[in-house]
Design a protein around this motif. Structure first.
Motif, mmCIF file in Angstrom:
data_model
loop_
_atom_site.group_PDB
_atom_site.id
_atom_site.type_symbol
_atom_site.label_atom_id
_atom_site.label_comp_id
_atom_site.label_asym_id
_atom_site.label_seq_id
_atom_site.Cartn_x
_atom_site.Cartn_y
_atom_site.Cartn_z
ATOM 1 N N ARG A 1 9.941 -0.702 -23.275
ATOM 2 C CA ARG A 1 8.817 0.214 -23.489
ATOM 3 C C ARG A 1 8.727 0.664 -24.941
ATOM 4 N N THR A 2 8.701 -0.335 -25.828
ATOM 5 C CA THR A 2 8.622 -0.049 -27.254
ATOM 6 C C THR A 2 7.517 -0.861 -27.907
ATOM 7 N N CYS A 3 6.990 -0.326 -29.002
ATOM 8 C CA CYS A 3 6.030 -1.018 -29.853
ATOM 9 C C CYS A 3 6.352 -0.611 -31.286
ATOM 10 N N GLU B 1 1.740 2.735 -14.826
ATOM 11 C CA GLU B 1 3.178 2.496 -14.699
ATOM 12 C C GLU B 1 3.895 2.658 -16.040
ATOM 13 N N TYR B 2 3.197 2.400 -17.124
ATOM 14 C CA TYR B 2 3.788 2.481 -18.456
ATOM 15 C C TYR B 2 3.471 3.796 -19.161
ATOM 16 N N PHE C 1 3.201 4.345 -28.929
ATOM 17 C CA PHE C 1 3.662 4.294 -27.547
ATOM 18 C C PHE C 1 4.849 5.238 -27.356
ATOM 19 N N TYR C 2 5.761 5.246 -28.313
ATOM 20 C CA TYR C 2 6.948 6.102 -28.240
ATOM 21 C C TYR C 2 6.569 7.581 -28.387
ATOM 22 N N LEU C 3 5.684 7.884 -29.308
ATOM 23 C CA LEU C 3 5.341 9.276 -29.595
ATOM 24 C C LEU C 3 4.459 9.907 -28.524
#
Length: 117
Positions: free
Chosen positions: A71-73, A106-107, A78-80
């Motif tokens: 779950r990273t970009c 879901e994400y 996406f993280y913030l």
């Protein structure tokens, strides 16, 4: 005198409670507007699958790396924000095809989801 101070405090807190609810709804509206914007932007990006869960996303000459499993970009949106950025949306579209819109939830962080009661 105590009751006047208490009543004054209660009135002050009632205003804060109302403001908090309005602020919460404004934030929820902003988040859903961001998701819609990210979906529209993600539909215009090119996604290349590198491994089962890793994608290279091309965005107007810039390249971002998405790992759906972690779950990273590399853009860090996406993280913030804890909601899929346009790069993740493009990766989800490549991974799940026409069912990618269901995967957006879901994400996303569970804090953004409404519980059925």
């Amino acid at each position: 005198m105590t009751s006047n101070i208490t009543e004054s405090g209660n009135v002050m807190f009632d205003v804060d409670r109302e403001f908090l609810i309005v602020t919460l709804f404004d934030e929820i509206n902003r988040i859903f507007a961001d998701i819609l914007k990210y979906v529209n932007l993600g539909n215009k990006l090119l996604a290349y699958q590198i491994t089962n869960h890793k994608f290279s996303i091309i965005d107007h000459g810039d390249v971002s790396m998405v790992d759906l499993q972690k779950r990273t970009c590399t853009c860090r949106i996406f993280y913030l924000n804890k909601i899929p950025c346009p790069h993740v949306v493009a990766a989800l579209r490549a991974q799940y095809g026409t069912q990618f819109r269901n995967q957006i939830y879901e994400y996303s962080s569970p804090y953004y989801l409404m519980k059925n009661t």
